[in-house]
Write an enzyme that holds these catalytic residues in place. Sequence first.
Site, PDB file in Angstrom:
ATOM      1  N   GLU A  47      45.333  -5.103 -16.955  1.00 32.59           N
ATOM      2  CA  GLU A  47      45.052  -6.528 -15.662  1.00 32.59           C
ATOM      3  C   GLU A  47      45.080  -7.798 -16.125  1.00 32.59           C
ATOM      4  O   GLU A  47      45.822  -8.634 -15.883  1.00 32.59           O
ATOM      5  CB  GLU A  47      43.758  -5.841 -15.464  1.00 32.59           C
ATOM      6  N   GLY A  61      -7.731 -19.381   0.727  1.00 30.74           N
ATOM      7  CA  GLY A  61      -8.752 -20.658   0.367  1.00 30.74           C
ATOM      8  C   GLY A  61      -9.919 -19.242  -0.093  1.00 30.74           C
ATOM      9  O   GLY A  61     -11.014 -20.137  -0.361  1.00 30.74           O
ATOM     10  N   GLU A 103       4.277 -19.010  -5.584  1.00 30.20           N
ATOM     11  CA  GLU A 103       3.800 -19.269  -4.327  1.00 30.20           C
ATOM     12  C   GLU A 103       3.620 -21.030  -4.876  1.00 30.20           C
ATOM     13  O   GLU A 103       4.562 -22.021  -4.227  1.00 30.20           O
ATOM     14  CB  GLU A 103       3.056 -18.888  -3.671  1.00 30.20           C
TER      15      GLU A 103
END
Lengths: 570, 106
Positions: A69, A282, A309
């Site tokens: 190829e 919290g 986060e």
Amino acid sequence: MNMASSKYLLQKCPTGITGFDRIADGGLPAGRSTLICGSAGSGKSLFGIEFLAHGIESFQEPGVFVSFEERAEDIIANVASIGLALDEMVAAGQLKLLSIDIETHSLHEAGEYDLEPLFIRISAAIKAVRARRIVLDAVENLFSAFEDQAILRAEFKRLLSWIKTQGLTAVITTEKGDEQHLTRRGVEEYLADCVVLLDLRVTDQVATRMLRITKYRGSGHGADEYPFLIDDTGIVCMPINQYSLDYPVSNRIFSSGISKLDQMLGGGIYYGSTLLVSGGSGSGKSTVAGQFVDSACARGEKTLYLALEESPGQIMRNLRSLNIDLQQWVDRGVLSFVANRPSVYGLEMQMAVLMRQVRLFEPALVVIDPITALHIDSSSLTVKRMLQRMIDQLKSRGITMLFTTLTWSSEEIGETTPSSISSLMDAWIQLRSMESSGERSRGLYVIKSRGARNSNQIREFLITSGGIFLKDVMLNGAGDVVTGSQRYLMQVRQAQAHKDRQATEEQQRLELESRHQTMQARVAALMAEFEAEKQSLERKWQLESLQSSENEMLIHQVSERRSTGVSDGD
Amino acid sequence: MVTEHENEQDDTLVPCCWKLRLYVIGQSPRSILAIRNLREICEKHLDARYEIEVIDLLVDPQLAEGDEIIAVPTLVRHLPVPVRKVVGDLSDTDKVLVGLQLQFRE
């Protein structure tokens, strides 16, 4: 995965590809052919090239790469980015790159033929470098060039047999055909001793690569699908399901750095165990994690922090306001942050990136904050499976782990976290905010702590400028835990009650004292009276006895006189 | 080998000179058959002048690379352009003619 008799043990040819040799129980079958099958872009050619390159670099086995190829220059350029210097290997006579250009459009068949020239070219290449390994890349092009499949099948078989007689280990790559036959012409799979499928799938816009060994004559192998990725070191397989539960355990305690928390955990968590810190928004999870990390780093334990986060900068800034300085550990190289939103990578890639960092950095503690962030793109089952694999891997390295997770509403949900990963955790702390009398205060309790008796009480804790501080447990009359100003009130009441008690006690004592004295006085008086009576009685007896003796004497005298005839009155 | 040289004309519709190269390996029956078949076909069907070159890969294996030969026998038509290849012992005349574009499939 061991064969019964060592006489018949199949020789293995190690590929040197990260993780693959483990899946294939040593490597590819030596002296035989392996088919690598996959869709475009799945990494087949790269597999072949790495097989040869590692063969040259690590196992002193020269090789030949036959491509139907690509041109040689393109092949060299393609892999330069992963650090393989193929041109150097070619120059050193260790590698031969053969590119066979097949023009399908201008080829016609008229009669019988064979592929001898191809054999000749390949044979010449093999002899030139004294190759032990060979790769035939993109053979589907060869097959599609000719119409007569019977000839092709026969010739291909002849080629493979010939390669086998030369003792070479062959890797053949081809594109995946329809489901039934794996390959377009459905030929090769019946000629190979081992078949490996590479798959590149895209789910929810995220690409994942999977590898699976579907056939391996004469050897055991992992039969599952294994995720892999291609990074700047090449193909990296993750044989994660290979890990058994047999890993070394430690008896040493990994201190949390928060006073009294180790106590609540029954002494503390062990090295190499997993701790889950869950709680609502919290509630202080990141703070607990931060202090944990801080104390670990202070002890010199290298820590890898996966922030999913918040950015590392944000995390460190928030902790600085509590006088927890993580920056110093980063500067000293004891703490390393890995920060990626999970949606950037697929889940498997995410894990692979993490494991790579673990290999490079060699931490003693790994923190993932929060694992809930991983749920966004994947199903819970996928997450749990991934976590399990990762935990197994880390445990086998004796790495301690801390995970934080968000639980929605403290009371109602109870003790279930989104993916029920609690079973994977050795210890679990829940942070809770407790409401009473219009106030919220923070509480912490241990849900489980494997291998240790743990306290089951809820403890109030404060986040102070000196870090987290756990207070002693206080119960009210009904047996409920009191916190906050209720607690303060109760403390005041208790103090007051104590004082009252003391006062009462004092008073009673005085009373007793006086009664005692009174009693004593009375007793004294009674005694005196008694004495007086006694004395008077005694005197009386004395007098009486005196009187009676006098009387006796008188009588005696009178009787004597009478008896002697003397009388007094004549 | 039959060799004839003619002035090349720019007329692609009526090719003037054909250059054909046949790759074989040794003196195998297939090789001999191919050579014979080729000669016959050229005699019968080629109006123009033609030149046949037979290359034995047993003698000169490296010559296979130039024309990217992987099968044998292979017939390569170098002129007229475009280059066309026909593989096989050339026993199927029709297919050879189609391959050389001397005959068109309907």
